[in-house]
Each structure stands twice: as C-alpha cells, then as structure tokens.
Write an enzyme that holds these catalytic residues in place. Structure first.
Site, PDB file in Angstrom:
ATOM      1  CE  LYS A   1     -12.705  -7.749  -2.876  1.00 26.44           C
ATOM      2  NZ  LYS A   1     -11.507  -7.921  -2.045  1.00 26.44           N
TER       3      LYS A   1
ATOM      4  CG  LEU B   1     -13.988  -1.192  -4.516  1.00 26.35           C
ATOM      5  CD1 LEU B   1     -14.226  -2.249  -3.448  1.00 26.35           C
ATOM      6  CD2 LEU B   1     -12.761  -0.381  -4.183  1.00 26.35           C
TER       7      LEU B   1
ATOM      8  CG  ASP C   1      -2.248  -9.267  -2.940  1.00 28.86           C
ATOM      9  OD1 ASP C   1      -1.073  -9.254  -3.377  1.00 28.86           O
ATOM     10  OD2 ASP C   1      -3.201  -8.753  -3.557  1.00 28.86           O
TER      11      ASP C   1
ATOM     12  CD  GLN D   1     -13.072  -5.000 -14.573  1.00 27.83           C
ATOM     13  OE1 GLN D   1     -13.023  -3.950 -15.189  1.00 27.83           O
ATOM     14  NE2 GLN D   1     -13.502  -6.119 -15.115  1.00 27.83           N
ATOM     15  N   GLY D   2     -10.652  -5.778 -10.189  1.00 31.88           N
ATOM     16  CA  GLY D   2      -9.590  -6.768 -10.032  1.00 31.88           C
ATOM     17  C   GLY D   2      -9.910  -8.021 -10.819  1.00 31.88           C
ATOM     18  CB  ALA D   3      -8.176 -11.240 -11.090  1.00 34.04           C
ATOM     19  CD  GLU D   4     -11.460 -14.601  -8.278  1.00 36.73           C
ATOM     20  OE1 GLU D   4     -12.617 -14.775  -7.890  1.00 36.73           O
ATOM     21  OE2 GLU D   4     -10.842 -15.415  -8.980  1.00 36.73           O
TER      22      GLU D   4
END
Lengths: 278, 220
Positions: free
Chosen positions: A68, A53, A178, A47-50
């Site tokens: 995603k 997955l 990134d 889990q990312g900020a946005e």
C-alpha cells in the site's frame, strides 16, 4: 500620410505541443523507490483517494504480498506531507499488528517504510464480500428461487461470521472507520467460486485499516455498525433483511456488545454525525 | 563441510547475495564472540543466536531490513552485518539487541549470515571484496566448531526457544486470543485442519514477530 499596407503578419510557427510539459492525458502513477530494482513493474491492483495498492512479493518469489503506497501530495507543504504520510502508515500498521496479535482476522504486517510511504502486508487470496455476495444473489435471481430455507441459511451463516469478526475487532479496542462489504474479504481461491455452495464460505478477513483507530467508545463502535448497515442497504438491498443476523452474532461476540447495539438505535435515529447542539 | 545456502531477496538490486549457514552444538562461541568484539575483519558476518529465530522468513526479514537501510544510508549500527542483528529487535536499543539476538560466549546454536555486496559498490569499503561462496564455506568450516544443519524451517524449529521469543517480543498478553479465533469464522469452514494446529501456531508467532520488527521503536 500614406498608410502602409498592412504587412501580413507571419503566423507564428505553431510549435508541436510539448507533451512533457503539458503532461500526457493519463500521467504515469508514481512508483515507490522499492520497485526501482525490479525487472518488471508491479501489478497495480486498485487505487483509492489516498493510496495505491500493488500486488508484489516479500523476500522470496513464493511469498505474495500487498504493498500500500501513499505517494507524496505535491499540493501539500513537504514537511506536513511527510508527517501525515508517516503518521498514517504507522497508525495503520500498529492497528493491524494489534488486531492480528489478538486473533482478529486481518492481514499480517510484513514491512514498512514510513519515509517512503509504503506498507507491505500479507496478500489475502480471495475476494471481497461485495463481489461474492452480488454473484451469489444474482445466481439466486437467475434460478428464480426465493431466499428461503437452505439458501437463507447460507447467507445467515455469512452474516453471523461477519458479525463476530467485527465484534472481535471491537472487543480488542479497535474501530475500523470505513466498514463496507468492499472492506471485508472471504479467503479462498477462485476455484471455490465454481462450487455454488462454497461461494459464501471462507474465513472473513477485515481489510483496509486506513481510517481505523484505537477506541473503545460505544459511539465509535455503533457508527462502525451503522456505516456497514447503510452500505448493505445500498449495495445489497436483497440481503438487507438479514442484517439483523449480523447484529445478533455481534451481540454475542464480546462483553459490552449489547450496549453498542443500544447505541446503534440512537445512531440510526440521527445518522452518523453526532449533533453539535447540546 | 558446512551447508551454505545463498539466496537473493526480492526488490534488492542484483549482486546482493545473502549466504546463510546454520550450526548446532557450537563449541567455540567464546572465540567467535571475541572476534566480533575485536573487530576482526575476517569475521564480517552476522552471527545470530539461532534459538531466538522462528523461521527462515524471520531471519530473511532482518537481512532485508538491514540491506534496505544500508542502501538508504540509514544504518544505525556499524555495518550491514551488525544491522542484521539489530533489525531483529523490537526496540531501538542496539546494545540490548546484540545481547539478545547476537552470539554470546554461551551460544550453542548459530546462524551465520554474510551479505556480499556487488563489486561496483565496494569503492568505499576496502575490506568488502566480494567473497565467493566456496571461500565463505571454507572459512566457516575452518573457524566454526559445530554441526552444520540445512537452513530450513524444520532445522530452525528444532533449535527455537519459543518462550524466550515470546518474552523478547512481548507476545504473552494475547495468549487466550488464539482459542477464540476459530469461533470468529465458525467451525469446519476449512474442513478438518487439526493436524495443522502446531504449524498455525508457529506461523502466527512468525507473523507477530515480523510485525514487531516492522514497527521497531514506533510502538506506543
């Protein structure tokens, strides 16, 4: 005047907290509609900020894929929210398709739904460089062996492969935005991990193009390298000394790479953000 | 007898059975084409020119896209079967997609696809009574003059016109990219894999085609 004795105020019956209103401590993650018909919930990988997955399947049970998902943000105006999500899904997909078409090692794009906010891509069997590299460095440490000769050659080989993969990407007009050792993968199953010499092998695959853009500016390319260099320095200090190997191989990977390496020296002097003064 | 295969695709609700049959040396394409133009409801199939297909996954990807768009109320063409043909397209031109991917009077290799809808969803379409697999098989056997092939990657590959596919999906620009790819990750990492070169090429072609389909009309 007689003061009435204060009547005991009946304590209001304390309603049991309404969990559905308050929200449970860990609110369930929003699932994209695509999973509505599945008998079992999909596996959340990270889990990312946005984005979230998931690991799931494409068309047939035999084809693994990564999904995603960019859930809608309740704090954004719905129209803006939809536009941002659509733009980000499509731009990531375009970059991946372009890279793959031009031979840059990235996951294939299988499907997308920009309105629902998901992108389905190839599942890369393997592990991120950060984990493989730390494991490898840890083993060297346990052996009490210095990074010399044979071992150093293995690490140098990995650095060179990373350098040319990044160079190939820059050469087709894409910057990643990134680059970290968590956004570089080594293809290969977990059984390869057992064989010590193989731990740093496998095809280098670039992942997570959520911040990528189409650019051929030396500045942008140099910042990509600088961000990765800093990431190496903080995540794998013991391997930092070999970053030059990565740059040497990058320098040979496409026309114009040497200019980028020059630019990298400027970026190192001032940091990632360009000065706004003149 | 035709070799009809029935599959169900991931993430679609139960009951959406996809039946597929592959033919070569088809002799009555003009007749089949006419049935489509006339809107003959007995020929509710996606009739695809198999020479522009790369693989099973290529065809199934188009079916998945079309059924998803049907479920989401986002069909751009007349029905789910025409939508399958349109889903193969890298752009938004529906008529052009039918000319390129659909059956024409000159077609000799043919993939026939039938989507059976679950009984509950047929309230709005009078003709879409679910047909059983033997019904479809019998109908195809009676109406398609051609040799039946199993719906496998190998059979599809034997019919594929790679040059035409590359042209349609505009994949010629990256011709030199493939050669340099090996250099990125050094030689010998996967051991001797020379025999797999042709398979790799087909796989990369498939991947490029899937990407183009997913990005239909949103490229720039």
């Amino acid at each position: 005047m007689e003061i009435e004795p204060a009547r005991p105020i009946p304590a209001p019956a304390l309603a049991p907290p309404d969990l559905s209103q308050v929200g449970p401590p860990s609110s369930p993650l929003p699932l994209p509609k695509i999973f509505a018909n599945d008998p079992a919930p999909p596996t959340l990988v990270t889990q990312g900020a946005e984005a979230l997955l998931y690991r799931t399947t494409y068309l047939l049970p035999s084809i693994a894929c990564a999904l995603k998902y960019r859930p809608s943000k309740p704090y954004r105006h719905p129209i803006l929210d939809a536009r941002l999500t659509k733009h980000r899904i499509l731009s990531e997909a375009r970059v991946l398709v372009k890279c793959r078409k031009e031979g840059v090692p990235v996951p294939a794009v299988f499907a997308l739904d920009e309105k629902e906010g998901w992108l389905m891509i190839e599942w890369i069997e393997g592990e991120v460089v950060r984990i493989r590299l730390n494991e490898w460095l840890q083993r060297r440490k346990e052996e009490g062996e210095e990074l010399r000769a044979r071992h150093e050659a293995v690490l140098k080989g990995l650095m060179a492969r990373i350098g040319s993969a990044i160079g190939r990407m820059h050469g087709v007009g894409i910057v990643h935005g990134d680059l970290t050792t968590s956004n570089l993968m080594l293809r290969g199953g977990s059984e390869d991990l057992l064989a010590d010499d193989k731990i740093l092998e496998g095809e280098v695959v670039l992942i997570d193009f959520g911040l990528a853009s189409q650019s051929t500016a030396d500045e942008d390319r140099a910042v990509d390298l600088y961000v990765l260099e800093r990431a190496f320095g903080s995540t794998h200090p013991r391997a930092e000394g070999l970053f030059s190997e990565l740059l040497v191989s990058y320098g040979k990977s496409f026309k114009g790479a040497t200019v980028v390496l020059k630019k990298l020296e400027d970026v190192r002097m001032r940091g990632r953000k360009r000065s706004m003064l003149g | 007898m035709s070799l009809l295969e029935t599959v169900q695709l991931e993430h679609l609700p139960p009951g959406y059975d996809i039946s597929l049959a592959l033919f070569r040396n088809v002799k009555n394409s003009a007749f089949l084409h006419e049935q489509l133009l006339a809107g003959n409801t007995e020929f509710e199939y996606a009739l695809i020119d198999a020479s522009v297909l790369v693989s099973r996954v290529h065809a199934l990807a188009a079916v998945y896209r079309a059924v998803s768009d049907l479920l989401g109320g986002r069909l751009r063409s007349r029905n789910v079967h025409s939508e399958i043909v349109f889903s193969l397209s890298p752009n938004n031109n529906i008529a052009e997609s039918f000319r390129r991917f659909g059956i024409t009077p000159a077609t000799t290799s043919l993939l026939v696809i039938k989507v059976s809808l679950p009984p509950s969803s047929t309230t709005d379409t009078s003709t879409a009574s679910p047909l059983s697999s033997p019904d479809i098989q019998a109908h195809l056997a009676a109406n398609i003059e051609g040799d039946s092939l199993p719906f496998t990657d190998a059979s599809i590959a034997s019919l594929t016109d790679v040059a035409r596919i590359k042209k349609i999906y505009k994949l010629n620009s990256g011709g030199g990219a493939k050669k340099t790819k090996g250099a990125v990750n050094g030689a010998g990492i996967h051991g001797g894999n020379e025999d797999g070169n042709n398979q790799d090429e087909v796989h990369e072609l498939e991947v490029a085609v899937l990407g183009a389909m997913a990005l239909r009309g949103s490229n720039n």
